[in-house]
Design an enzyme around this catalytic site. Sequence first.
Site, short mmCIF file in Angstrom:
data_model
loop_
_atom_site.label_atom_id
_atom_site.label_comp_id
_atom_site.label_asym_id
_atom_site.label_seq_id
_atom_site.Cartn_x
_atom_site.Cartn_y
_atom_site.Cartn_z
N ASP A 76 41.60 35.62 41.12
CA ASP A 76 42.23 34.40 41.63
C ASP A 76 42.06 34.26 43.14
O ASP A 76 42.31 33.20 43.70
CB ASP A 76 43.74 34.41 41.29
CG ASP A 76 43.97 34.51 39.79
OD1 ASP A 76 43.42 33.68 39.05
OD2 ASP A 76 44.69 35.44 39.34
N HIS A 166 42.56 49.37 36.91
CA HIS A 166 41.66 48.21 36.91
C HIS A 166 40.48 48.47 37.84
O HIS A 166 40.52 49.38 38.66
CB HIS A 166 42.40 46.95 37.38
CG HIS A 166 42.80 46.99 38.82
ND1 HIS A 166 43.90 47.68 39.27
CD2 HIS A 166 42.24 46.43 39.92
CE1 HIS A 166 44.00 47.54 40.59
NE2 HIS A 166 43.00 46.79 41.01
N GLN A 168 36.87 46.16 39.70
CA GLN A 168 36.34 44.84 40.01
C GLN A 168 34.84 44.80 39.79
O GLN A 168 34.17 45.82 39.88
CB GLN A 168 36.67 44.45 41.44
CG GLN A 168 38.18 44.49 41.70
CD GLN A 168 38.56 43.82 43.00
OE1 GLN A 168 38.02 42.77 43.35
NE2 GLN A 168 39.48 44.41 43.72
N HIS A 281 25.74 52.15 41.08
CA HIS A 281 24.55 51.59 41.70
C HIS A 281 23.48 51.43 40.63
O HIS A 281 22.92 52.41 40.15
CB HIS A 281 24.08 52.47 42.87
CG HIS A 281 24.93 52.26 44.09
ND1 HIS A 281 25.17 53.21 45.04
CD2 HIS A 281 25.61 51.14 44.49
CE1 HIS A 281 25.95 52.69 45.98
NE2 HIS A 281 26.24 51.46 45.66
N HIS A 296 23.33 55.21 38.71
CA HIS A 296 24.21 56.34 39.03
C HIS A 296 25.55 55.81 39.56
O HIS A 296 25.63 54.69 40.06
CB HIS A 296 23.56 57.28 40.05
CG HIS A 296 23.13 56.62 41.32
ND1 HIS A 296 22.00 55.84 41.40
CD2 HIS A 296 23.68 56.61 42.56
CE1 HIS A 296 21.86 55.38 42.64
NE2 HIS A 296 22.87 55.82 43.35
N VAL A 314 36.59 58.86 61.55
CA VAL A 314 36.76 58.26 62.89
C VAL A 314 36.00 59.10 63.92
O VAL A 314 35.36 60.08 63.57
CB VAL A 314 38.27 58.20 63.27
CG1 VAL A 314 39.01 57.25 62.35
CG2 VAL A 314 38.89 59.59 63.21
P1 H2U Z 1 43.78 45.39 44.12
O1 H2U Z 1 45.20 45.35 43.76
O2 H2U Z 1 43.15 46.73 43.91
O3 H2U Z 1 43.50 44.81 45.45
O4 H2U Z 1 42.93 44.50 43.08
C1 H2U Z 1 43.49 43.55 42.29
C2 H2U Z 1 42.71 42.29 42.41
O5 H2U Z 1 43.41 41.33 41.65
C3 H2U Z 1 42.60 41.76 43.84
O6 H2U Z 1 41.25 41.61 44.18
C4 H2U Z 1 43.38 40.10 42.31
C5 H2U Z 1 43.33 40.42 43.79
O7 H2U Z 1 42.62 39.43 44.49
N1 H2U Z 1 44.53 39.32 41.91
C6 H2U Z 1 44.34 38.17 41.16
O8 H2U Z 1 43.21 37.82 40.87
N2 H2U Z 1 45.44 37.46 40.75
C7 H2U Z 1 46.74 37.79 41.07
O9 H2U Z 1 47.65 37.10 40.65
C8 H2U Z 1 47.01 38.94 41.93
C9 H2U Z 1 45.83 39.79 42.33
#
Ligand code: H2U
Length: 345
Positions: A76, A166, A168, A281, A296, A314
Amino acid sequence: MAPYSKRPHRRYNPLTEEWVLCSPQRTQRPWQGQVEAPAPENLPAYDPKCYLCPGNARAGSACNPAYRSTFVFTNDFAALTPEVDPWEVNEDGLIVAHAEAGTCRVICFSPRHDLSIPQMDRSAIRDVVNAWAEETENLASHDSIGYVQVFENKGAMMGCGNPHPHCQVWGARHVPSIPARKMVSQEAYFRFHKTDLLGDYLNLELRKGERQVCDNEHWVALVPFWAVWPYETMLIPRRLVGDLPSLVPEERDALADILKRLTTRYDNLFRTPFPYSMGWHAKPSDGADHPYWRLHAVYFPPLLRSATIKKFAVGYEMTAEPQRDITPEQAASQLRDMLERHYLE
Ligand code: H2U
């Protein structure tokens, strides 16, 4: 004894053509720096406030279905959007930019808020493997997408906003910088040797045996010779295969097995949910063959010497080059010694 076990030296990464400074003599130094908060324990199986749990509301008007296995949705708050008019800026090669299009997807691994890969059973992890492959294939089928990056950010220490398991998947028009570097080096190696770089490296590691962590019929997990992060590992398939959709069913089963075993060893090391950023990758998804590219996965965990002390990249690392104290051989040996039964079971 190898010259690289005791004294300062630099190691070369043939995939990225970068060097890492290795200083094994520094492992005894005292720590008076920052100590991180321990990871939260006793998470609920369902959290009514979690935007990834089944049946819960997400941003806007979206609502998750009552899913029972994996669940995939378009982010989103996506970093890339599909419809972008192409444009380019180039002022004397010094101010250079171009438009970038793409799609960002989120894959929930499980309806359970409290489980992560090491605690999921193999059949549930196999569903995650299938989701990775399916999402890669779907995104790659768009002409506008030239590269698909699957990645998981785990743990608050890595900036992950939500413990619900989760990952991405971002599909982008251009090959991003790190895979692009790996493409150049793998292609050049293949042209010269007529064999693939990672396949030859894997054979060398199998002969030496000092950096392997665990393996099965189709996969090997090892700490690469050029690792930067203390417990960095790499997952390499025994067969030359370029991307996740090309994995055959036996390789997918075996991948679920090695993912569970590797991440269980991680959790057992400091008896804590082990934070990391990991990613796959794979060859670019531009329809070309890329016969030199071996798929990999890379795992970059920040923990250094306990559940609460992490490595900071750092100083010398930001201004000169990456540096590590504990050697990859020591890290591999520690991970090898871990049990494959999870400490919470
Ligand atoms: P993180 O919590 O690891 O950042 O990943 C969750 C992803 O879920 C994040 O990229 C998305 C965030 O943009 N998200 C949605 O798509 N919808 C939501 O309502 C909350 C979070």
